[in-house]
Scaffold this motif. Structure first.
Motif, PDB file in Angstrom:
ATOM      1  N   CYS A 262       9.859  -3.233  -2.882  1.00 29.78           N
ATOM      2  CA  CYS A 262       8.423  -3.514  -3.610  1.00 29.78           C
ATOM      3  C   CYS A 262       7.720  -2.265  -2.903  1.00 29.78           C
ATOM      4  CB  CYS A 262       8.117  -4.983  -3.331  1.00 29.78           C
ATOM      5  SG  CYS A 262       8.920  -6.315  -4.219  1.00 29.78           S
TER       6      CYS A 262
ATOM      7  N   LEU B 180       8.688   1.134  -4.406  1.00 32.25           N
ATOM      8  CA  LEU B 180       8.080   1.322  -5.696  1.00 32.25           C
ATOM      9  C   LEU B 180       6.499   1.513  -5.917  1.00 32.25           C
ATOM     10  CD1 LEU B 180      10.327  -1.201  -7.645  1.00 32.25           C
ATOM     11  CD2 LEU B 180      10.570   1.510  -7.670  1.00 32.25           C
TER      12      LEU B 180
ATOM     13  N   ASP C  44       5.520   4.734  -4.673  1.00 37.46           N
ATOM     14  CA  ASP C  44       5.954   5.693  -5.650  1.00 37.46           C
ATOM     15  C   ASP C  44       4.738   5.727  -6.840  1.00 37.46           C
ATOM     16  OD1 ASP C  44       8.132   6.648  -4.442  1.00 37.46           O
ATOM     17  OD2 ASP C  44       9.484   5.209  -5.696  1.00 37.46           O
TER      18      ASP C  44
ATOM     19  N   GLN D  10       3.836   2.722  -8.498  1.00 39.56           N
ATOM     20  CA  GLN D  10       3.774   1.742  -9.701  1.00 39.56           C
ATOM     21  C   GLN D  10       3.041   0.751  -9.229  1.00 39.56           C
ATOM     22  OE1 GLN D  10       7.769   0.984 -10.967  1.00 39.56           O
ATOM     23  NE2 GLN D  10       8.424   3.168 -10.135  1.00 39.56           N
TER      24      GLN D  10
ATOM     25  N   GLU E 252       4.748  -3.300 -13.128  1.00 44.98           N
ATOM     26  CA  GLU E 252       5.996  -2.261 -13.309  1.00 44.98           C
ATOM     27  C   GLU E 252       6.987  -2.625 -12.373  1.00 44.98           C
ATOM     28  OE1 GLU E 252       3.652   1.783 -14.824  1.00 44.98           O
ATOM     29  OE2 GLU E 252       3.406   1.060 -12.895  1.00 44.98           O
ATOM     30  N   ILE E 253       6.517  -2.816 -11.103  1.00 43.27           N
ATOM     31  CA  ILE E 253       7.628  -3.264 -10.126  1.00 43.27           C
ATOM     32  C   ILE E 253       8.341  -4.580 -10.300  1.00 43.27           C
ATOM     33  CG2 ILE E 253       7.962  -3.828  -7.545  1.00 43.27           C
ATOM     34  CD1 ILE E 253       5.232  -2.360  -6.862  1.00 43.27           C
TER      35      ILE E 253
ATOM     36  N   LYS F 102      10.869  -3.679 -13.166  1.00 39.42           N
ATOM     37  CA  LYS F 102      11.847  -2.811 -12.868  1.00 39.42           C
ATOM     38  C   LYS F 102      12.855  -3.852 -11.901  1.00 39.42           C
ATOM     39  CE  LYS F 102      11.661   1.152 -12.228  1.00 39.42           C
ATOM     40  NZ  LYS F 102      11.461   2.642 -11.773  1.00 39.42           N
TER      41      LYS F 102
END
Length: 237
Positions: free
Chosen positions: A183, A186, A189, A191, A195-196, A199
């Motif tokens: 988590c 991401l 990154d 997100q 969105e996490i 994914k």
């Protein structure tokens, strides 16, 4: 999905070989790593040697260096990140370019010949803590522009390793779980929680719970600080 941790030094003994490698590539005789202690205290900051390989003469030479231009180095890092070089008593200044012209990537300290050899100190500024220099001394250092850039990057990595080791000692013994790391990665990154969650196949509530527990374990005040600390500690990239 598996996330690999950034390989960081697990102890100071892992950092020493990196410094030796840098020393050899620069054709230096010795190295020393200095941290700036007393951050935030007016007129209390000073250089403290963390690592060196100057042997039996280490204390004498390091004290000479600190006395000769310690205050200058402390002031310099506040205003510039250019490496600082100096000459030995008989010159000893390294060839900076093929034509032996001063490099625009280096600030040279003039008329300071108390050190037995010439040298260079790479400044690293990491924030409120972790600031300092990685220094090398020798009569014929390779200070070509490519070498200076490469060694400055490596110096930053050395100081980040030292800071990470310091912070790791202060982190609670309970380590981050794979889900917490995923988590954080991401989130780092860019997100958002929705969105996490999509994914990783989790609910938004669960993602926020993982990010919250990771933030607590990393002793951080918010998600952004937790991500930054996780990067320094090598949990995420």
């Amino acid at each position: 999905m598996q996330y690999l941790r950034v390989q960081r030094a697990s102890s100071r003994s892992d950092i020493f070989p990196k410094l030796v490698g840098m020393q050899k590539s620069m054709r230096a005789n010795h190295f020393a790593v200095f941290r700036i202690a007393g951050a935030g205290l007016p007129n209390k900051r000073k250089l403290v040697c963390e690592l060196d390989n100057w042997g039996s003469s280490a204390s004498e030479n390091i004290n000479v260096m600190i006395e000769a231009f310690g205050e200058m180095l402390i002031h310099h890092i506040d205003v510039s990140l250019l490496p600082m070089s100096w000459s030995g008593p008989e010159g000893g200044r390294a060839a900076e370019t093929a034509a032996d012209e001063p490099s625009p990537l280096i600030r040279h300290i003039d008329d300071l010949h108390r050190m037995p050899y010439g040298g260079i100190a790479f400044p690293v500024r990491l924030g409120a803590v972790g600031n300092g220099y990685v220094a090398f001394s020798g009569a014929g250092l390779d200070l070509s522009s490519d070498t200076v850039i490469d060694q400055h990057v490596r110096s930053c990595q050395i100081m980040m390793d030292l800071l990470a080791l310091d912070e790791r000692r202060a982190v609670p013994s309970e380590s981050l779980s794979e889900r917490e790391i995923a988590c954080l990665q991401l989130a780092g990154d860019g997100q958002i929680s929705e969105e996490i969650a999509e994914k990783l196949g989790l609910s938004v509530h669960t993602v926020n719970a993982y990010l919250g527990s990771a933030t607590i374990k990393l002793d951080s005040v918010n998600r952004i600080q937790a991500i930054a600390k996780a990067i320094r500690l090598g949990y995420i990239q």
